[in-house]
Write an enzyme that holds these catalytic residues in place. Structure first.
Site, PDB file in Angstrom:
ATOM      1  N   LYS A  17      -3.682 -29.840 -22.840  1.00 20.48           N
ATOM      2  CA  LYS A  17      -4.748 -29.063 -23.487  1.00 20.48           C
ATOM      3  C   LYS A  17      -4.303 -28.456 -24.806  1.00 20.48           C
ATOM      4  O   LYS A  17      -5.054 -28.446 -25.780  1.00 20.48           O
ATOM      5  CB  LYS A  17      -5.236 -27.948 -22.563  1.00 20.48           C
ATOM      6  N   THR A  18      -3.092 -27.912 -24.832  1.00 12.87           N
ATOM      7  CA  THR A  18      -2.634 -27.244 -26.052  1.00 12.87           C
ATOM      8  C   THR A  18      -2.459 -28.223 -27.194  1.00 12.87           C
ATOM      9  O   THR A  18      -2.898 -27.961 -28.327  1.00 12.87           O
ATOM     10  CB  THR A  18      -1.309 -26.507 -25.792  1.00 12.87           C
ATOM     11  N   LYS A  39      -5.529 -18.444 -26.738  1.00 13.82           N
ATOM     12  CA  LYS A  39      -5.253 -18.723 -25.333  1.00 13.82           C
ATOM     13  C   LYS A  39      -5.253 -17.359 -24.646  1.00 13.82           C
ATOM     14  O   LYS A  39      -4.219 -16.681 -24.600  1.00 13.82           O
ATOM     15  CB  LYS A  39      -3.906 -19.425 -25.182  1.00 13.82           C
ATOM     16  N   GLY A 119      -8.325 -22.687 -22.087  1.00 11.66           N
ATOM     17  CA  GLY A 119      -8.205 -22.140 -20.744  1.00 11.66           C
ATOM     18  C   GLY A 119      -6.810 -22.335 -20.184  1.00 11.66           C
ATOM     19  O   GLY A 119      -5.847 -22.609 -20.909  1.00 11.66           O
ATOM     20  N   TRP A 209       0.932 -41.113 -26.590  1.00 11.67           N
ATOM     21  CA  TRP A 209       2.147 -40.390 -26.233  1.00 11.67           C
ATOM     22  C   TRP A 209       3.122 -40.476 -27.398  1.00 11.67           C
ATOM     23  O   TRP A 209       3.323 -41.541 -27.984  1.00 11.67           O
ATOM     24  CB  TRP A 209       2.807 -40.979 -24.988  1.00 11.67           C
TER      25      TRP A 209
END
Length: 230
Positions: A17-18, A39, A119, A209
């Site tokens: 998420k970050t 956050k 979140g 990735w």
């Protein structure tokens, strides 16, 4: 005040998420937008001379175009690297949705084109014995961006999360497929095709990735035009 606010959630913890949030901020910066990221709760913070600091929150702070203090980016910093409600209990603190919503609204009044609120974990991560984190975007009434890690089981996790978001009365603004692990999953293209056909929101991009990748190098894989329409 922030013209567009989105809540970023994931299908699980550790889905990226970050990095996705930071890449979205960098892509918006490149498009000439003024951006903010926060956050509200971060566990697993490290002690520093300036106080508790979380690596993910620092990444969001650095990727935003607007300069704000760390305490605004991460108002609830917790040391134990465990679920937020448990970390808060161990620290003798109580987390409520109302309190987090207040922090978020404080950020919303700042001038910006885009505010991302990241979140913790997935959609139903507990805040306390009565509330889950999903209560925060519900009270704010903001659309959601979903991060899906491309790995075994992601279809089930993604569709259940989408169903929960929609049942909670919120709009799914888009989703991002993320390679959160170095090994490609089996039948990856088939999985992507299924998600594209069954998630009722646009795919904002597929992030590769890359060990030690920086958000600005990943931002070119995103398409954000739809986020700023209307």
């Amino acid at each position: 005040m922030a013209k567009k606010t989105f809540f970023v959630t994931g299908t699980d913890t550790g889905v990226g998420k970050t990095m996705v949030s930071a890449a979205i901020l960098e892509a918006a910066n490149a498009a000439g937008k003024r951006t903010l990221g926060m956050k509200p709760i971060a566990s697993g913070c490290e002690s520093t001379p300036e106080g508790l600091r979380n690596e993910d929150a620092l990444i969001l702070q650095q990727s935003a175009s607007e300069t704000i203090t760390y305490d605004l980016v991460n108002p609830v910093a917790l040391a134990p690297a465990i679920a937020p409600h448990t970390a808060a209990a161990q620290a003798g603190r109580v987390i409520s949705a109302d309190r987090l919503v207040g922090f978020c609204r404080g950020m919303q009044i700042r001038p910006a084109d885009l505010l991302l609120i990241e979140g913790a974990g997935g959609w139903r991560v507990p805040l306390n014995d009565r509330e889950t984190y999903s209560a925060v975007p519900q009270q704010l009434g903001v659309p959601v961006i979903l991060v899906v890690a491309l790995r075994l089981g992601c279809i089930n996790q993604a569709l259940l999360t989408v169903e929960a978001i929609c049942n909670d009365g919120l709009a799914l603004a888009g989703w991002v497929a993320n390679h959160a692990e170095p090994e490609a999953m089996n039948c990856e293209q088939e999985t992507l095709d299924y998600l594209l056909a069954h998630i009722p929101a646009p795919c904002l991009g597929v992030l590769p990735w890359a060990k030690g990748a920086r958000p600005e190098t990943l931002s070119g894989n995103l398409r954000l035009d739809g986020l700023f329409e209307n």
